[in-house]
Design a protein around this motif. Structure first.
Motif, short mmCIF file in Angstrom:
data_model
loop_
_atom_site.label_atom_id
_atom_site.label_comp_id
_atom_site.label_asym_id
_atom_site.label_seq_id
_atom_site.Cartn_x
_atom_site.Cartn_y
_atom_site.Cartn_z
N TYR A 1 0.82 -1.21 0.00
CA TYR A 1 0.00 0.00 0.00
C TYR A 1 0.85 1.26 0.00
O TYR A 1 0.42 2.32 -0.46
CB TYR A 1 -1.04 0.00 1.12
CG TYR A 1 -0.58 0.05 2.56
CD1 TYR A 1 0.10 1.14 3.07
CD2 TYR A 1 -0.92 -0.98 3.44
CE1 TYR A 1 0.47 1.21 4.39
CE2 TYR A 1 -0.55 -0.92 4.78
CZ TYR A 1 0.14 0.18 5.25
OH TYR A 1 0.51 0.25 6.57
N SER A 2 2.10 1.16 0.46
CA SER A 2 3.00 2.31 0.37
C SER A 2 3.29 2.65 -1.09
O SER A 2 3.28 3.82 -1.49
CB SER A 2 4.30 2.02 1.12
OG SER A 2 5.16 3.13 1.07
N LYS A 3 3.50 1.61 -1.90
CA LYS A 3 3.74 1.83 -3.33
C LYS A 3 2.49 2.38 -4.01
O LYS A 3 2.56 3.24 -4.89
CB LYS A 3 4.17 0.52 -3.99
CG LYS A 3 5.57 0.07 -3.57
CD LYS A 3 5.94 -1.26 -4.21
CE LYS A 3 7.33 -1.71 -3.77
NZ LYS A 3 7.69 -3.04 -4.34
N GLY A 4 1.33 1.87 -3.58
CA GLY A 4 0.08 2.36 -4.15
C GLY A 4 -0.13 3.84 -3.87
O GLY A 4 -0.58 4.60 -4.75
N LEU A 5 0.22 4.28 -2.67
CA LEU A 5 0.07 5.69 -2.32
C LEU A 5 1.09 6.56 -3.05
O LEU A 5 0.81 7.72 -3.36
CB LEU A 5 0.22 5.87 -0.81
CG LEU A 5 -0.95 5.38 0.04
CD1 LEU A 5 -0.62 5.50 1.52
CD2 LEU A 5 -2.22 6.14 -0.28
#
Length: 218
Positions: free
Chosen positions: A25-29
């Motif tokens: 989710y860090s990459k998604g953000l």
């Protein structure tokens, strides 16, 4: 995995899954920092990790830096309340772990406790004390901003320290300015905004603010 597997294996696997989710989710953000749906999905994933931690009594992975930063800036009070609920969950986890371990120092858990403590300082500095830039060294999200950047922000945005407060934050405007007329709003402090915008409408945020700033209800 066998149902007879020792508890430590569940904890290790949970830690691995939580770490992978955090990275995902860090990459998604990073790709979609302005997408409210992505942010909501990431918060849900982090909440699932936290609930699993509660069940096992083990702290695995605290929220990624971007997930902590964006709700403070986003124009959504509900999103910020969701994140604060997550922070309160982790405070509960670390409190239980401290009692369980009889205060035995664990580097992994200690670092996470310090991070959450610093982030709590960010929340209070932004919403109530109005010093998230001048007090950034006590926090987490804004701590790496250098003096040159802060000076530039203050030049471009007059009184920048107050822009994320309860009385100025765009996220709370629908809950405040509809109840207090414009001329009166300009003279209303954050304690009054708390009464109109936070208390009874955002339970997690209300709980954290009262825990850390008891003068709000004095």
């Amino acid at each position: 995995m066998s149902t007879n597997s020792p508890q430590i294996e569940y904890t290790q696997i949970l830690r691995g899954v939580a770490k992978l989710l955090t990275q995902l989710y860090s990459k998604g953000l990073q790709i979609n920092p302005d997408n409210a749906l992505v942010l909501a999905s990431c918060l849900s994933a982090a909440s699932r990790c936290a609930r699993a931690d509660v069940c096992l009594g083990a702290a695995c992975s605290v929220p990624a830096a971007l997930l902590l930063a964006l709700p403070l800036l986003a124009p959504s009070a509900a999103t910020l309340d969701h994140l604060v609920h997550l922070i309160l969950t982790y405070r509960k986890i670390f409190s239980k772990l401290k009692n369980k371990n009889n205060s035995v120092r664990n580097t992994h858990e200690f670092e996470h406790r310090q991070l959450l403590k610093a982030y709590t300082s960010d929340i209070i500095s932004c919403l109530y004390q109005e010093n998230f830039l001048s007090n950034r060294q006590e926090g987490y999200v804004f701590s790496k901003l250098n003096m040159q950047t802060v000076t530039m922000l203050n030049k471009v945005i007059p009184n920048a320290d107050s822009k994320l407060s309860l009385r100025n934050h765009l996220a709370f405007a629908p809950y405040t300015y509809l109840q207090i007329e414009g001329s009166q709003a300009e003279t209303t402090d954050n304690s009054m905004w708390f009464k109109y915008a936070i208390d009874k409408q955002f339970p997690s945020l209300c709980k954290l603010l009262i825990m850390t700033t008891p003068q709000l209800i004095s």
